[in-house]
Structure formats: structure tokens, C-alpha cells
Design an enzyme around this catalytic site. Structure first.
Site, PDB file in Angstrom:
ATOM      1  N   ASP A 189       0.850  -1.258   0.103  1.00 32.24           N
ATOM      2  CA  ASP A 189      -0.039  -0.024  -0.246  1.00 32.24           C
ATOM      3  C   ASP A 189       0.882   1.195   0.001  1.00 32.24           C
ATOM      4  OD1 ASP A 189      -2.282  -1.311   0.086  1.00 32.24           O
ATOM      5  OD2 ASP A 189      -2.914  -1.254   2.110  1.00 32.24           O
ATOM      6  N   ASP A 249     -13.009  15.505   5.260  1.00 35.41           N
ATOM      7  CA  ASP A 249     -14.294  15.948   4.974  1.00 35.41           C
ATOM      8  C   ASP A 249     -14.265  17.321   4.503  1.00 35.41           C
ATOM      9  OD1 ASP A 249     -15.463  14.015   6.348  1.00 35.41           O
ATOM     10  OD2 ASP A 249     -15.611  14.825   7.999  1.00 35.41           O
ATOM     11  N   ASN A 250     -12.776  17.929   4.096  1.00 40.01           N
ATOM     12  CA  ASN A 250     -13.049  19.177   3.343  1.00 40.01           C
ATOM     13  C   ASN A 250     -11.724  18.949   2.497  1.00 40.01           C
ATOM     14  OD1 ASN A 250     -10.669  20.184   5.139  1.00 40.01           O
ATOM     15  ND2 ASN A 250     -11.983  20.355   6.687  1.00 40.01           N
ATOM     16  N   GLN A 259     -15.576  11.848  15.400  1.00 37.26           N
ATOM     17  CA  GLN A 259     -14.870  12.241  14.048  1.00 37.26           C
ATOM     18  C   GLN A 259     -13.504  12.654  13.936  1.00 37.26           C
ATOM     19  OE1 GLN A 259     -16.549  11.426  11.180  1.00 37.26           O
ATOM     20  NE2 GLN A 259     -14.775  12.070  10.079  1.00 37.26           N
ATOM     21  N   ASP A 314     -11.427  -4.569   6.381  1.00 34.14           N
ATOM     22  CA  ASP A 314     -10.215  -5.870   6.392  1.00 34.14           C
ATOM     23  C   ASP A 314     -10.044  -6.254   7.977  1.00 34.14           C
ATOM     24  OD1 ASP A 314     -10.182  -5.693   3.654  1.00 34.14           O
ATOM     25  OD2 ASP A 314      -8.138  -4.584   3.875  1.00 34.14           O
TER      26      ASP A 314
END
Length: 390
Positions: free
Chosen positions: A52, A164-165, A334, A345
Site C-alpha cells: 500500500d 471531510d474538506n 470524528q 479488512d
């Protein structure tokens, strides 16, 4: 019916739900399960080992390569430059990945002792990235037996993370991910050159629980079918993950060849909805989808299928022969969410870590929720030294 969670006295790994019900009430047995009662190679995983490459990106980057948040796709021509740009333009972190490998790694972490409870098969290249994956598997105490070849380099997966932004610049602020997998070597797994080899097949036979992510269907359906057949004929547990919407859409024929052998099916709400559409279920209700999925034809009738659909922060939906149950997930703020890459996973890994002990279904779900809750607080599918799950 939709029931709330209740303790289940019957183990997952024993006789069928019906058979036990037919025998009447079972006397309660006090079994003390210590972690050292497990033997090596009891859990078998097979999939696409990938390295990854994780980075927090902006919306412009996603748009440029036609990527959606919370999606998984295979790289094609238009993604040729994505991997280089990711490394040049953003701060990246490297982690050993691939869906199945992540799950079995988490399962081994949850189990702790003995080492090598987990076996993993997959294909890598004879290169630097392949060496990293071998080293990471060893560090995770996973008994990885890779098929190594020279034709293709070790596969990679770009984990493009967004917050989120659009101003998310650190892993601490990010929470959504888009995965682009360049399978390369992972796509070169050969049944005859690896799975069929005597010493490798003996490891398959040693296992009692099998887990394969749906992503591997694009690589070697015949390998999955051989393992699934063995599980079914020997009344062992075969589990599969829907993995991504494109598997149900574009690999439907191969998926449905494997499906009759599946004892436990995992997926998230998006994958469940796509599967339902492709199967003509004519419902968008996730509980109904789970129920209908559970009822699809099955080869080993000694085991009733269990369907587990996660929904991010919403309840996890579980369909058994008795009912459809909603299990609330662990709460998390959050701002504590670092990276949702690997949450699904990790859930599977936690679930499997209890399944190999024949623990009740509710305990498996709790362990899945715990593992996912740990992983989303960190970058990549990584974890602290030891779990704190009771």
C-alpha cells in the site's frame, strides 16, 4: 424479524444450527479457552499481496483520475501516471497490504500466541517490494508462502485518502479513502505452480477456517474453487468477502460459481446493494438483502450460511437461519478517525480471530468491531503491539 443482539450459546464451528436445535436444549459446558489451545496453520487466507502507498490527497487529484471516495478499483491505462504523481506530489507511507493479507494479519495480531496460526498464499515479484512484504509478514507472525515469479513486479495499491474538506493535509484529519490497485505480480498466481504443490496443499488441509476476499476472483477462480470444495467436503468453514461493487457486476459468473460453497459472507452496505441489484432482489433494504443472500443455494447443508454486512458507523447487519440482527458499532469521535483504509479488512480479521476458537457469533462481531475501531485510529492497516480485547 429484526432482533437486538443476544448471547448465542451455540458455537459457530460445531454442528449445524438445525442439528443442535433438533437435539433439544444443550447442557451448558464450561470450556476455558486459552489462547495457547490453538495450533499453527488453523486459519488459511489466499489473496492479492500488495504494497500500500498511502497519501492524503485533494479533491482535484481524485477528479483528475476519475476516482470516487470510499471506492476500490483496479488500475487501467488512465491511472498509469497516478502512482508516480502520488509519490512526487504528496507525503506517502508504505504498508504491507492487500485485503486478505490485511485480514489474516489482524487475526494473528488478535490471537497473539501461538505465532503462525495463520497461513497466507499469494503471488509477489522477486524485487524490493516483494522483500518488504516478506519481512512484514514475518514481523506479523503470519506463515506466508508466496509464489515468487520474475514476469511481473510486486503489486501496489494507491490509498488516496481525503478528509471531510479539501484542506486535509495530514493523516490525522483524513477519513475517506479511494483505493486503486495495480495487481501486477498478484495477478500471476498459478494454481498448478503453487496451490497444487504437495507441501502447499498440506497447509490448506491443516486449516479449519478459510477466508478469501472477492478481489482474488479476478486472479484465480479455479484456486478458490479447489479450496472451497475442500472446505465443503470436510465440513470446514469457508468465508468470502464481496470486496467491491465491481466484483458483483463484472465478475458475477465466477462469483456465483463460488457462492454455493460460502458459509460466511462479508461485505459493506455499498457492496450489498450492488450484489442485490445484480441478483434481482428488488429491495434496497439491507436487512432484506442479507436475508435473501443467506437463502441462496448452498452445497454443504450441514452449515447454515451467515451473512455479515458492515455499514461504517451504522449498525452491522447479521443474517442467520434464526433472524436478522443489528449490532451497534463502537462509538468513535470524528476527530479520532485517521484512516478508514483497512477498517473492513480489520473487522473480518477480528471476527476470524474468535471464529477459530469456535466462539459464539456475538463474540466474533464484538471482536470485529473492536479491531476496526483500533485500525481507523491509525494510518494504514496497522495496529499497536498487543490488543486490549476482552
Amino acid at each position: 424479524s429484526l432482533a437486538r443482539p443476544r448471547p448465542l450459546a451455540r458455537p459457530l464451528g460445531g454442528a449445524s444450527w438445525e442439528a443442535m436445535a433438533a437435539d433439544g436444549p444443550q447442557p451448558a459446558k464450561k470450556i476455558k479457552l486459552q489462547h495457547n489451545t490453538l495450533r499453527q496453520n488453523v486459519l488459511f487466507g489466499m489473496g492479492n499481496p500488495l504494497l500500500d502507498i498511502c497519501a492524503v490527497v485533494d479533491k482535484d487529484f481524485l477528479d483528475k483520475y476519475g476516482l470516487k471516495t470510499n471506492d476500490q478499483i483496479l488500475a487501467d491505462e488512465k491511472h498509469e501516471e497516478l502512482f508516480d504523481e502520488l509519490v512526487k506530489k504528496f507525503r506517502v507511507e508504505y504498508h504491507a497490504g492487500g485485503s486478505t493479507q490485511n485480514s489474516v494479519k489482524v487475526a494473528q495480531w488478535m490471537i497473539q500466541q501461538p505465532h503462525k496460526v495463520v497461513t497466507f498464499f499469494g503471488c509477489i515479484g522477486k524485487d524490493k517490494f516483494g522483500d518488504i512484504l516478506k519481512k512484514k509478514a514475518e514481523e506479523a507472525h503470519v506463515d506466508a508462502h508466496y509464489y515468487e515469479q520474475n514476469e511481473q513486479p510486486t503489486g501496489t495499491c494507491a490509498a488516496c485518502i481525503t478528509g471531510d474538506n479539501r484542506s486535509a493535509t495530514s493523516f490525522k484529519k483524513a477519513s475517506l479513502r479511494s483505493l486503486v490497485a495495480k495487481l501486477a505480480a498478484a495477478n500471476c498466481y498459478k494454481k498448478d505452480r503453487h496451490l497444487d504443490q504437495k507441501e502447499n496443499w498440506q497447509l490448506v488441509e491443516k486449516a479449519k477456517v478459510y477466508y478469501i476476499a472477492g478481489f482474488f476472483i479476478t486472479v484465480s477462480t479455479e484456486s478458490i474453487l479447489k479450496v472451497a470444495n475442500h472446505a465443503s467436503e470436510n465440513n470446514k468453514i469457508m468465508s468470502l468477502n464481496l470486496s467491491a461493487p465491481f466484483i458483483s457486476q463484472f465478475f458475477k459468473e465466477d462469483l456465483m460459481k463460488i457462492f454455493p460453497y460460502v458459509d460466511i459472507l462479508f461485505g459493506n452496505e455499498t457492496e450489498a446493494a450492488t450484489f442485490a441489484r445484480e441478483q434481482g432482489f428488488e429491495t434496497e433494504d439491507i436487512k432484506e438483502i442479507a436475508k435473501k443472500t443467506r437463502g441462496l443455494p448452498k452445497v454443504n447443508e450441514k452449515r447454515q450460511r451467515i451473512v455479515v454486512f458492515t455499514q461504517g458507523k451504522e449498525d452491522t447487519i447479521v443474517a442467520t437461519v434464526d433472524n436478522v440482527t443489528a449490532y451497534p458499532v463502537l462509538e468513535i469521535k470524528q476527530d479520532e478517525i485517521v484512516d478508514t483504509n483497512g477498517a473492513g479488512d480489520a473487522f473480518v480479521g477480528g471476527f476470524l480471530s474468535q471464529l477459530v476458537y469456535d466462539h459464539p457469533l456475538e463474540k466474533c462481531i464484538q471482536a470485529g468491531h473492536y479491531a476496526a475501531n483500533v485500525i481507523i485510529r491509525r494510518s494504514g492497516c496497522t495496529f499497536p503491539e498487543a490488543p486490549d480485547f476482552h
